[in-house]
Design an enzyme around this catalytic site. Structure first.
Site, PDB file in Angstrom:
ATOM      1  N   HIS A  21     -31.450 -19.695  -4.435  1.00 51.93           N
ATOM      2  CA  HIS A  21     -30.089 -19.367  -4.874  1.00 51.93           C
ATOM      3  C   HIS A  21     -30.117 -18.356  -6.024  1.00 51.93           C
ATOM      4  O   HIS A  21     -29.268 -17.464  -6.094  1.00 51.93           O
ATOM      5  CB  HIS A  21     -29.356 -20.627  -5.329  1.00 51.93           C
ATOM      6  CG  HIS A  21     -28.968 -21.546  -4.211  1.00 51.93           C
ATOM      7  ND1 HIS A  21     -28.229 -21.110  -3.118  1.00 51.93           N
ATOM      8  CD2 HIS A  21     -29.204 -22.868  -4.011  1.00 51.93           C
ATOM      9  CE1 HIS A  21     -28.028 -22.135  -2.296  1.00 51.93           C
ATOM     10  NE2 HIS A  21     -28.614 -23.212  -2.815  1.00 51.93           N
ATOM     11  N   HIS A  50     -28.425 -14.668  -6.096  1.00 47.70           N
ATOM     12  CA  HIS A  50     -27.576 -14.195  -7.189  1.00 47.70           C
ATOM     13  C   HIS A  50     -28.064 -12.851  -7.718  1.00 47.70           C
ATOM     14  O   HIS A  50     -27.276 -11.929  -7.936  1.00 47.70           O
ATOM     15  CB  HIS A  50     -27.551 -15.230  -8.307  1.00 47.70           C
ATOM     16  CG  HIS A  50     -26.500 -14.973  -9.340  1.00 47.70           C
ATOM     17  ND1 HIS A  50     -26.497 -15.580 -10.573  1.00 47.70           N
ATOM     18  CD2 HIS A  50     -25.408 -14.160  -9.334  1.00 47.70           C
ATOM     19  CE1 HIS A  50     -25.454 -15.166 -11.269  1.00 47.70           C
ATOM     20  NE2 HIS A  50     -24.788 -14.313 -10.539  1.00 47.70           N
ATOM     21  N   HIS A  97     -36.116 -23.970  -3.046  1.00 46.90           N
ATOM     22  CA  HIS A  97     -34.762 -23.805  -2.498  1.00 46.90           C
ATOM     23  C   HIS A  97     -33.776 -23.394  -3.584  1.00 46.90           C
ATOM     24  O   HIS A  97     -32.988 -22.456  -3.391  1.00 46.90           O
ATOM     25  CB  HIS A  97     -34.291 -25.110  -1.849  1.00 46.90           C
ATOM     26  CG  HIS A  97     -32.854 -25.106  -1.450  1.00 46.90           C
ATOM     27  ND1 HIS A  97     -32.423 -24.596  -0.242  1.00 46.90           N
ATOM     28  CD2 HIS A  97     -31.737 -25.512  -2.113  1.00 46.90           C
ATOM     29  CE1 HIS A  97     -31.100 -24.697  -0.178  1.00 46.90           C
ATOM     30  NE2 HIS A  97     -30.656 -25.250  -1.305  1.00 46.90           N
ATOM     31  N   GLU A  98     -33.817 -24.101  -4.716  1.00 51.46           N
ATOM     32  CA  GLU A  98     -32.877 -23.772  -5.792  1.00 51.46           C
ATOM     33  C   GLU A  98     -33.137 -22.379  -6.354  1.00 51.46           C
ATOM     34  O   GLU A  98     -32.194 -21.663  -6.711  1.00 51.46           O
ATOM     35  CB  GLU A  98     -32.948 -24.829  -6.903  1.00 51.46           C
ATOM     36  CG  GLU A  98     -32.566 -26.236  -6.466  1.00 51.46           C
ATOM     37  CD  GLU A  98     -31.217 -26.307  -5.760  1.00 51.46           C
ATOM     38  OE1 GLU A  98     -30.357 -25.439  -5.996  1.00 51.46           O
ATOM     39  OE2 GLU A  98     -31.025 -27.232  -4.950  1.00 51.46           O
TER      40      GLU A  98
END
Length: 228
Positions: free
Chosen positions: A100, A104, A96-97
């Protein structure tokens, strides 16, 4: 006004229950070993490489459920249990992280918008409660002060709403990669998806709570104007 307070208490209660359920889910899934045998750190590094991202560092940060991606210094920050853990929960959080980080890298519009709002939200959050309180106390003399507080709170609410698609999209990217990269078995995938769903619900409740609070202050402003 009693209706507004009832709604706020209801949402606060829902938030508490979801938070407890989230911790329970992660506690359970952190005890289920990942069949692939990778730690959260290894999962994160592999996902980044598979997406052609080599300028993001995976590091460990203290705390529980403190995992986050920092777009400023390009780091995926994982809590110790996730960073060192080789479990379904660790894989889900790491993916999940990294979702991100992929957002980006691809300049995902909602993430870019949220990042642009961060300085404004930080400023607003630092003074909004004082402005709202002062606005209510001095409404008869200076009603514009409450309106300023409402505008500041509206920015915070907008940020909470924009966060929703950012979080759901990061989970979607992470879960899709866990499958295509064969990191999880079908059974492990379902558990990872369940864990991330409960995590997303905390953001949903926060956004609803912010909306209700915003409408509450708007109602105070409108009722005050009608009395005047």
């Amino acid at each position: 006004m009693a209706g507004w307070f009832f709604l706020m208490i209801l949402i606060a209660g829902a938030g508490l229950l979801i938070s407890l359920q989230l911790r329970s889910k992660f506690h359970t899934y952190s005890k289920i070993p990942l069949q692939a045998g990778l730690t959260g750190k290894e999962v994160a590094e592999k996902m980044l490489r598979d997406h052609g991202i080599y300028d993001v560092q995976v590091i460990s940060v203290e705390g529980m459920l403190t995992d986050h991606y920092n777009p400023i210094n390009k780091t995926v920050n994982l809590s110790p249990d996730v960073y060192h853990g080789s479990s379904v929960a660790a894989a889900a959080v790491a993916a999940h992280e990294c979702g991100h980080a992929v957002q980006h890298a691809k300049a995902y519009s909602m993430l870019m918008l949220r990042s642009q709002l961060v300085p404004v939200v930080q400023f607003s959050a630092g003074i909004v409660n004082w402005i709202l309180l002062a606005g209510i106390l001095t409404f008869r003399v200076f009603p514009q002060l409450l309106l300023i507080g409402i505008i500041l709170f509206a920015v915070i609410t907008l940020f909470a709403l924009i966060t929703l698609p950012v979080e759901f999209d990061a989970s979607r990217r992470g879960l899709a990669w866990l499958t295509t990269a064969h990191i999880t078995t079908p059974a492990e995938y379902e558990k990872a998806r369940d864990a991330l769903w409960w995590a997303a619900m905390t953001y949903v409740v926060a956004a609803i709570n912010s909306l209700i609070t915003l409408f509450y202050y708007i109602s105070i402003f409108l009722s005050g104007r009608s009395r005047n």
